[in-house]
Design an enzyme around this catalytic site. Sequence first.
Site, PDB file in Angstrom:
ATOM      1  CG  ASN A  50       1.425   6.796  10.992  1.00  0.00           C
ATOM      2  OD1 ASN A  50       1.779   6.825  12.165  1.00  0.00           O
ATOM      3  ND2 ASN A  50       2.185   6.329  10.016  1.00  0.00           N
ATOM      4  CB  CYS A  53       6.110   4.501  13.490  1.00  0.00           C
ATOM      5  SG  CYS A  53       5.729   5.783  12.309  1.00  0.00           S
ATOM      6  CG  HIS A  64       2.569   1.834  13.420  1.00  0.00           C
ATOM      7  ND1 HIS A  64       2.283   2.949  14.169  1.00  0.00           N
ATOM      8  CD2 HIS A  64       3.094   2.284  12.254  1.00  0.00           C
ATOM      9  CE1 HIS A  64       2.624   4.025  13.486  1.00  0.00           C
ATOM     10  NE2 HIS A  64       3.115   3.653  12.323  1.00  0.00           N
TER      11      HIS A  64
HETATM   12  N1  ACO Z   1      -5.497  10.739  -3.353  1.00  0.00           N
HETATM   13  C1  ACO Z   1      -5.677  10.285  -4.593  1.00  0.00           C
HETATM   14  N2  ACO Z   1      -4.722   9.617  -5.292  1.00  0.00           N
HETATM   15  C2  ACO Z   1      -3.553   9.427  -4.673  1.00  0.00           C
HETATM   16  C3  ACO Z   1      -3.287   9.882  -3.368  1.00  0.00           C
HETATM   17  C4  ACO Z   1      -4.327  10.570  -2.714  1.00  0.00           C
HETATM   18  N3  ACO Z   1      -4.197  11.033  -1.453  1.00  0.00           N
HETATM   19  N4  ACO Z   1      -2.035   9.525  -3.032  1.00  0.00           N
HETATM   20  C5  ACO Z   1      -1.516   8.859  -4.065  1.00  0.00           C
HETATM   21  N5  ACO Z   1      -2.425   8.807  -5.067  1.00  0.00           N
HETATM   22  C6  ACO Z   1      -2.297   8.166  -6.374  1.00  0.00           C
HETATM   23  C7  ACO Z   1      -0.849   8.031  -6.812  1.00  0.00           C
HETATM   24  O1  ACO Z   1      -0.429   9.216  -7.437  1.00  0.00           O
HETATM   25  C8  ACO Z   1      -0.949   6.865  -7.766  1.00  0.00           C
HETATM   26  O2  ACO Z   1      -1.447   7.335  -9.002  1.00  0.00           O
HETATM   27  P1  ACO Z   1      -0.880   6.739 -10.390  1.00  0.00           P
HETATM   28  O3  ACO Z   1      -1.250   5.276 -10.355  1.00  0.00           O
HETATM   29  O4  ACO Z   1      -1.607   7.527 -11.406  1.00  0.00           O
HETATM   30  O5  ACO Z   1       0.598   6.972 -10.357  1.00  0.00           O
HETATM   31  C9  ACO Z   1      -2.032   5.973  -7.150  1.00  0.00           C
HETATM   32  O6  ACO Z   1      -2.775   6.828  -6.265  1.00  0.00           O
HETATM   33  C10 ACO Z   1      -1.499   4.792  -6.357  1.00  0.00           C
HETATM   34  O7  ACO Z   1      -0.464   5.229  -5.497  1.00  0.00           O
HETATM   35  P2  ACO Z   1       0.313   4.250  -4.570  1.00  0.00           P
HETATM   36  O8  ACO Z   1       1.381   5.002  -3.823  1.00  0.00           O
HETATM   37  O9  ACO Z   1       0.718   3.040  -5.336  1.00  0.00           O
HETATM   38  O10 ACO Z   1      -0.847   3.833  -3.544  1.00  0.00           O
HETATM   39  P3  ACO Z   1      -0.825   2.727  -2.409  1.00  0.00           P
HETATM   40  O11 ACO Z   1      -1.943   1.825  -2.603  1.00  0.00           O
HETATM   41  O12 ACO Z   1       0.559   2.150  -2.200  1.00  0.00           O
HETATM   42  O13 ACO Z   1      -1.142   3.584  -1.108  1.00  0.00           O
HETATM   43  C11 ACO Z   1      -0.055   4.526   0.807  1.00  0.00           C
HETATM   44  C12 ACO Z   1      -0.258   4.614  -0.697  1.00  0.00           C
HETATM   45  C13 ACO Z   1      -1.384   4.767   1.479  1.00  0.00           C
HETATM   46  C14 ACO Z   1       0.939   5.600   1.231  1.00  0.00           C
HETATM   47  C15 ACO Z   1       0.496   3.134   1.212  1.00  0.00           C
HETATM   48  O14 ACO Z   1       1.559   2.784   0.361  1.00  0.00           O
HETATM   49  C16 ACO Z   1       0.971   3.051   2.648  1.00  0.00           C
HETATM   50  O15 ACO Z   1       0.192   3.099   3.556  1.00  0.00           O
HETATM   51  N6  ACO Z   1       2.283   2.857   2.872  1.00  0.00           N
HETATM   52  C17 ACO Z   1       2.838   2.613   4.210  1.00  0.00           C
HETATM   53  C18 ACO Z   1       2.870   3.813   5.087  1.00  0.00           C
HETATM   54  C19 ACO Z   1       3.385   3.398   6.455  1.00  0.00           C
HETATM   55  O16 ACO Z   1       3.116   2.340   6.970  1.00  0.00           O
HETATM   56  N7  ACO Z   1       4.174   4.172   7.113  1.00  0.00           N
HETATM   57  C20 ACO Z   1       4.646   3.650   8.410  1.00  0.00           C
HETATM   58  C21 ACO Z   1       5.669   4.355   8.946  1.00  0.00           C
HETATM   59  S1  ACO Z   1       5.347   6.085   8.979  1.00  0.00           S
HETATM   60  C22 ACO Z   1       6.619   6.795   9.919  1.00  0.00           C
HETATM   61  O17 ACO Z   1       7.537   6.160  10.350  1.00  0.00           O
HETATM   62  C23 ACO Z   1       6.543   8.288  10.114  1.00  0.00           C
END
Ligand code: ACO
Length: 334
Positions: A285, A114, A254
């Site tokens: 993204n 990214c 980003h």
């Molecule tokens: N819909 C519903 N529930 C979901 C989904 C979904 N799409 N995805 C995950 N959940 C659930 C999980 O299973 C979990 O359930 P549980 O509590 O029963 O286990 C719950 O939601 C919470 O999951 P988390 O992973 O803790 O959610 P979080 O708030 O961290 O959000 C996310 C996840 C959106 C991926 C976030 O962590 C994020 O944005 N991370 C950074 C991504 C990023 O910046 N990438 C940059 C580089 S990308 C690249 O280089 C290609």
Amino acid sequence: MSFIAKIIGTGAYLPERVLTNRDLEQMVETSNEWIVTRTGIEERRIARADEYPSTMGVEAAKRALADANIAPEQVDLILVATLTPDYIFPSTACLIQHAIGAKRAAAFDLQAACSGYLYALSMAKAFVETGAYCNVLVIASEKLSSITNYKDRSTCVLFGDGAAACVISAQGEGLAIEAIQLGADGEQANLLMMPAGGSRNPPSVETLAQELHFIKMAGNEVFKHAVRRMESACKDCLDRIGLVEEDVSWLIPHQANLRIIDAIANRFKHLPEERIFKTVQKYGNTSASSVGIALDELLKKARLKAGENILLTAFGGGFTWGAAVLRSVGERYA
Ligand code: ACO
């Protein structure tokens, strides 16, 4: 003789097809409410089967060249940042070089996930300011839908496809690339990766069965690193040229997640909310393309005055990160 590298034209390309959160509700166990609350993303663009990083990159490149008033024959070098190249080789840069008729140009790809747009800008700046090349075409183009597992709800809601381009030149008016700060931490490589398809795990029946040709991400961990690294890259980059937060007119982070953008915004207390440019709601993204697409959109919407500073920052797999300060110079910003 000294040269100053400037962005003298920009362009972007987004595929027509829109994939909404409602569409995703039909594909995996998720909800519009979860996606909007956790990411801010409402929809993203998905390339057609016959659209690739090269073809999307060609469209963005043509728009950037037209904006810069530069003919393809005047391009000396093409740099393409992508983690989803058409092929492992030949490079996507070579495919684009042929398609746009940039016959004089050298061409190669670079991969910084990214952060690719900022890494490519930094190389273009170096080539231009050492006098090696006059006109460098930087392209970031991603077809993330080709490596996204649409059965994995934790990643498939995040990504979209698209391309961005810009022309960096020693001549003409535009956005001077005042400073760029880059960083990397390979110790964290396994937190965000595509495990197979390279020479360590070549494609095989086993790698396909284990679904190793898709993006794997430890979302929570990536989130924390992203906020910390983008904040410090921004501050270090400003420091290097003696600027402070109050000197920044626009921040383009980003476009990965609205909560990451908000967390960075909270660390820049003097920058009004409306000065933080966001496209993540519409495009998700788009990895290397994300900052470039947003920059193109900002330049087409905002009427910049001379002497405004735009701060770009990115973070991605590797880990890699970076920040850049661009300053509007010349009569076109009067
Ligand atoms: N819909 C519903 N529930 C979901 C989904 C979904 N799409 N995805 C995950 N959940 C659930 C999980 O299973 C979990 O359930 P549980 O509590 O029963 O286990 C719950 O939601 C919470 O999951 P988390 O992973 O803790 O959610 P979080 O708030 O961290 O959000 C996310 C996840 C959106 C991926 C976030 O962590 C994020 O944005 N991370 C950074 C991504 C990023 O910046 N990438 C940059 C580089 S990308 C690249 O280089 C290609």
